[in-house]
Scaffold this active site. Sequence first.
Site, mmCIF file in Angstrom:
data_model
loop_
_atom_site.group_PDB
_atom_site.id
_atom_site.type_symbol
_atom_site.label_atom_id
_atom_site.label_comp_id
_atom_site.label_asym_id
_atom_site.label_seq_id
_atom_site.Cartn_x
_atom_site.Cartn_y
_atom_site.Cartn_z
ATOM 1 N N GLU A 14 0.870 -1.164 0.000
ATOM 2 C CA GLU A 14 0.000 0.000 0.000
ATOM 3 C C GLU A 14 0.910 1.218 0.000
ATOM 4 O O GLU A 14 1.791 1.329 0.854
ATOM 5 C CB GLU A 14 -0.896 0.003 1.241
ATOM 6 C CG GLU A 14 -2.049 1.000 1.190
ATOM 7 C CD GLU A 14 -1.598 2.446 1.082
ATOM 8 O OE1 GLU A 14 -2.201 3.188 0.299
ATOM 9 O OE2 GLU A 14 -0.636 2.836 1.748
ATOM 10 N N CYS A 61 -5.784 3.953 5.567
ATOM 11 C CA CYS A 61 -5.438 2.790 4.763
ATOM 12 C C CYS A 61 -6.651 1.953 4.412
ATOM 13 O O CYS A 61 -7.445 1.600 5.273
ATOM 14 C CB CYS A 61 -4.427 1.920 5.483
ATOM 15 S SG CYS A 61 -3.860 0.596 4.404
ATOM 16 N N CYS A 64 -5.380 -2.095 5.223
ATOM 17 C CA CYS A 64 -5.661 -2.396 6.628
ATOM 18 C C CYS A 64 -6.882 -1.569 7.045
ATOM 19 O O CYS A 64 -6.797 -0.711 7.911
ATOM 20 C CB CYS A 64 -4.464 -2.118 7.521
ATOM 21 S SG CYS A 64 -3.295 -0.906 6.896
ATOM 22 N N HIS A 68 -7.747 1.384 11.997
ATOM 23 C CA HIS A 68 -7.546 2.735 12.514
ATOM 24 C C HIS A 68 -8.830 3.260 13.152
ATOM 25 O O HIS A 68 -8.801 3.963 14.159
ATOM 26 C CB HIS A 68 -7.090 3.679 11.404
ATOM 27 C CG HIS A 68 -5.660 3.487 11.019
ATOM 28 N ND1 HIS A 68 -4.626 3.858 11.839
ATOM 29 C CD2 HIS A 68 -5.082 2.935 9.920
ATOM 30 C CE1 HIS A 68 -3.468 3.556 11.254
ATOM 31 N NE2 HIS A 68 -3.730 2.988 10.096
ATOM 32 N N ARG A 459 -0.639 -5.380 10.633
ATOM 33 C CA ARG A 459 0.733 -4.968 10.358
ATOM 34 C C ARG A 459 1.542 -4.645 11.611
ATOM 35 O O ARG A 459 2.732 -4.378 11.502
ATOM 36 C CB ARG A 459 0.744 -3.792 9.387
ATOM 37 C CG ARG A 459 0.488 -4.245 7.974
ATOM 38 C CD ARG A 459 0.218 -3.137 7.009
ATOM 39 N NE ARG A 459 -0.131 -3.720 5.730
ATOM 40 C CZ ARG A 459 -1.309 -4.268 5.456
ATOM 41 N NH1 ARG A 459 -2.257 -4.287 6.361
ATOM 42 N NH2 ARG A 459 -1.546 -4.802 4.278
ATOM 43 N N SER A 482 3.681 0.738 10.191
ATOM 44 C CA SER A 482 4.687 0.973 9.150
ATOM 45 C C SER A 482 5.653 2.078 9.534
ATOM 46 O O SER A 482 6.753 2.151 8.990
ATOM 47 C CB SER A 482 4.018 1.257 7.808
ATOM 48 O OG SER A 482 3.439 0.062 7.327
ATOM 49 N N CYS A 526 2.904 -0.496 4.529
ATOM 50 C CA CYS A 526 1.671 0.236 4.259
ATOM 51 C C CYS A 526 2.003 1.707 4.472
ATOM 52 O O CYS A 526 2.104 2.169 5.604
ATOM 53 C CB CYS A 526 0.602 -0.232 5.219
ATOM 54 S SG CYS A 526 -0.921 0.646 5.024
ATOM 55 N N CYS A 529 -0.566 4.902 5.769
ATOM 56 C CA CYS A 529 -0.791 4.973 7.223
ATOM 57 C C CYS A 529 0.392 5.606 7.923
ATOM 58 O O CYS A 529 0.256 6.271 8.930
ATOM 59 C CB CYS A 529 -0.923 3.586 7.849
ATOM 60 S SG CYS A 529 -2.115 2.533 7.120
#
Lengths: 547, 314
Positions: A14, A61, A64, A68, A459, A482, A526, A529
Site C-alpha cells: 500500500e 489505509c 488495513c 484505525h 501490520r 509501518s 503500508c 498509514c
Amino acid sequence: MGKRIVIDPITRIEGHLRIEVEVADGKVVNAWSSGQLFRGIEMILQGRDPRDAHHFVQRSCGVCTYVHALSSVRAVEDAVGVKIPENARLIRNLMHGAQYQHDHIVHFYHLHALDWVDIVSALKADPAATSKLTDNVSNSPWGGSNYYRNVQARLSTFVESGQLGPFQNAYWGHSAYKLPPEANLMAAAHYLEALRLQAKAARMHAVFGGKNPHPQSLVVGGVTSVADLSPERLAEFMYIWKETQEFIKNVYVPDLLAVASFYKDWGGIGGTTNFLSWGDFPQTDKEPDSHFLPRGFIKKRDLAKPLDADQQKVTEHVARGWYEKGDPKHPFEGETKPAHGEYQPDDGKYTWFKAPRYDGASCEVGPLARVLVAYSKGHKEVKATVDSVAKQLDIPVTALFSTLGRTAARGIETLVIGQQMEGWMNELIANVSKGDKKVYQRWEMPDEAMGYGLNDVPRGALGHWIKIKDKKIENYQYVVPSTWNLGPRCAEGTLGPVEEALIGTPVADPKQPLEVLRTVHSFDPCIACGIHVIDPHTNEVYKIRAT
Amino acid sequence: MEKKEKDFYERLEQKGVTRRDFMKYCTFMTATLGLNASFVSKVADVFAAPKERPPVIWLNFAECTGCAEGFLRSTYPWIDEIVLELINLEYQETIMAAAGHQAEESLKAAVKKHKGKFICITEGAIGTKYDGAYGKIGGRTFLDVANSVIPHAAATIALGSCASFGGIQAAKPNPGGFKGVGEALNVKTINIPGCPPNPVNLVGTIVNYLLLGKLPQLDAAGRPLFAYGRTIHDQCTRRGHFEAGEFVMEFGSKDAEKGWCLYTLGCRGPMTYNNCPTAKFNDGTSWPVQAGHPCIGCSEPNFWDAMSPFYEAM
C-alpha cells in the site's frame, strides 16, 4: 563503497515507498527506507468533532481497513470514560479477527508470493505431478490432473495473448527462485483461488459493518449493527468464517510450509533485534490483562525475559525525516513541522517517515513481534503452533528471527486467531439467545479530556492519542506499524527495522534485486498509514523547500 | 452457439457457475446500467468473448488503496476473470509483479503502445502545493506522472472520491493543496466517487464502454447517471419509516433494531446521489444504513467538510 540500487516504486504494497540499498560482494551492506507521500490527516482532524475522527483515520489505509477506526473509537472512549457493552466488544473482536484473516491471505498470495513463486515456470509443470504434490502436502479442495491442466491452459492463453498485464517485466527465471515447476503451478493456482476467497472473506465485514473496505458500523460507545444480530445474519457470518478457516487450514498454511521448505536459508536472513506488541482482542473489559494476544516487549532477542510494554515509553524522532529540528517527543506532546528538502540518504534527511522508538530502541512490530511476545509468555495456542511449524520445517525456533520467520509468523497467527473467533461467535450467540442485544452505551462528551487507544493490527502495534478541548479535537497523533517498521535512522544513527533487516541480504543480480523485495515485502509495508503529521500550534507553518 | 461462447460456458460450469446464474448477473448489470432488456445478451457477449482485451493503466496517487481493494472484491465477474480475461491491466502497482525500474519501463511502454486507446483509471488525489513535493513515484511528482499518461488516454476514470474531488487529504486545511485528477490536470474525467466506490459501478462503466463503444451519460459532477442518478434517500429501504415519522433517537435502541429511519442521527441520504441501497456491497451483503449507521455522503464532492459533523442531523 559498493553499488547503490534504488527501487522506486516498491510495488505490491500500500502506498509509495522508495528503498535504496548499497551492495558489496553480493550482499546488502547499507539500506535506506523512504516514505514518498505526505497527506496530513492529523492536521485535518484538528478542530473537528471527536466522534467523527474514526471515519477520517480509517481512510489512512484501505488495505488495513477497520483497524484505525477501531483504535480511534478506543482512544475517544478512553478519553470520555465510557465502557462498551460486551456484545460490542465481541462484534469488534470478530470484525478485527476477520480483518486478520482477510489481510494475511491477501498479503501471502497477492503481495508476497510472487517473490518466491515463478509464474512462468508453472507453464512447464506436469499437471498430474502437481496434483500428486498437492495431495502430499495439503487437504486442498482443488486438485486432480484436470484441474491443473485447466489452470495451466488458462495461464498459457493469457501468456500467449502477449498481454501479460500485472505479470510483465518481472524477475521470472531469476536464480533465486527455487521452487520446481509443479510447486509453482500449485501456488499459481492458489493465487487465483485466493483472489476469490478474499472477496468472500471480506463479506464477514459487510455482515456487521455494511461494507468492506471501510466498514461503517463503529461509533464511540459501541457498534450500530443491532439489527444484524438475527439468527440468519449470525449464521451467515459463521458460514463465511468457516469457508475462510478451511482455506487457511487446508491451503494457506500448507502452501506456506511447502514454499518455505525450499527457502530454509531465509531463516538466517532478514532478522531484527527488538520486538514490540501492544497486544489485542480483549476477552473482558480488563485491558490489557484479558488480551488474547498479549502485550510485551522483547529486548535484544531475549525470549527468556519478555518485558512489560508501556505506552509512556514511546517517542518519535525527526532527525532524519523531512521535519524541522526537534527533540524526541511522546505522542501526547507530538509537535511536528514538515520541512521538505532534498533526498539525502547519506548524511541528511530522506523520508516523510518519523522514527518511533520504544525506551530508545528501534522495534519491529507485526506478526513476528506478536508471535514472539506470545511465545515467550507461554501462550498456549501460539506456542503449540510455533513448535509444530518449527518441527515440520525442521528449523530451530531462533530461525524465526528472519524474513522466513516473519512470513511464517503471519500464517501462524492467522490460524490461531481464526480458531479463537469461534469462541467469540458462540459468546455472542449465547447473549443474543438470552435476549441481550445491547451494543451501545450512552455517554457524554466532556469539555476537556485526553485518552489513547492501543491495538495490535495485522501490520503491528498501533496507537492513537487524542486531546479534546471545548468538545473538539485539539491534538491527534497516531504511531502506526509501518512507521515503526519503515522509519528511518534516529538521531543516534540506529537503523529502522526494515533497514536493519536488509543488511546482509544476498543480491545475485543488482539489476534484478528480487531478494531485497522479499525482505521488504515480509514486513507488509503500508505507507499511507505511516506518514501523517500535525502541527499543534498553527494551521500553516510549513516551510517547504521543493526539490 | 459459437465455439468461443461454448468454451466460455464450459469454463463457467467448471467453476460451479451455471449459465443461468451468469445470465442473472448480466440481467442485473444491464439493469444497473439502465439499459433495456434487449441488451442482456450483448452484456453476456462482452463477458463471454471480448475481441481484444482493452488496455487499462491504473495510477495510484494520494490515497489509501481502498478503491483498488474494493475493485479486488468484485464478485461477478471475479477479479481474476477481469484481470486475465476481460481487460488488459498493463500497470497497477498494488498487484503487479515488477517493481522499480522494471515497473517504470512497463508504464512507459504501455503508454507508447496504446497511445489514444487505453483507459486510464486513477486512484487518489494530486498534490499541487510546493511543486507537488508531497507525493512522488520514482522521483517524479504525481503531477508529472499524471501528465505523462493521462493526456494520451482514450478516457480517464477517476475512481473514488479522492481522484474525483480531492477526497480526505483535500479536507480543510488541505495541507498539500490536493485536488481531484480532473481539476489538477484540467481534463474531463468520468468520476466514480465513493469511499470507496462499489466495484459494480466501475465494472458497469467499463462494460458500457465495451458494449456501446462509448462512455455512460454523466451528471454535472461527472458521475455516471446509471449509478448516481438518484439519491440514497429516494431508494432507501427505510424510506417508509421516514414518511411515517419513525426515527431512531439512539444507536442500539429498540427503534434501531426495528430498522427505523436514521435521519435524526445524521443520515446524509437525502443529499447523496448513489445506488448503495439497490446495488449493495460485497455481493449484495449489506450497505451502511442496513448496518444501522447513517450515510456519511461519501460520494458527494467535498463531503469531508460539507457533510460533517456526521452525527448532527441536517
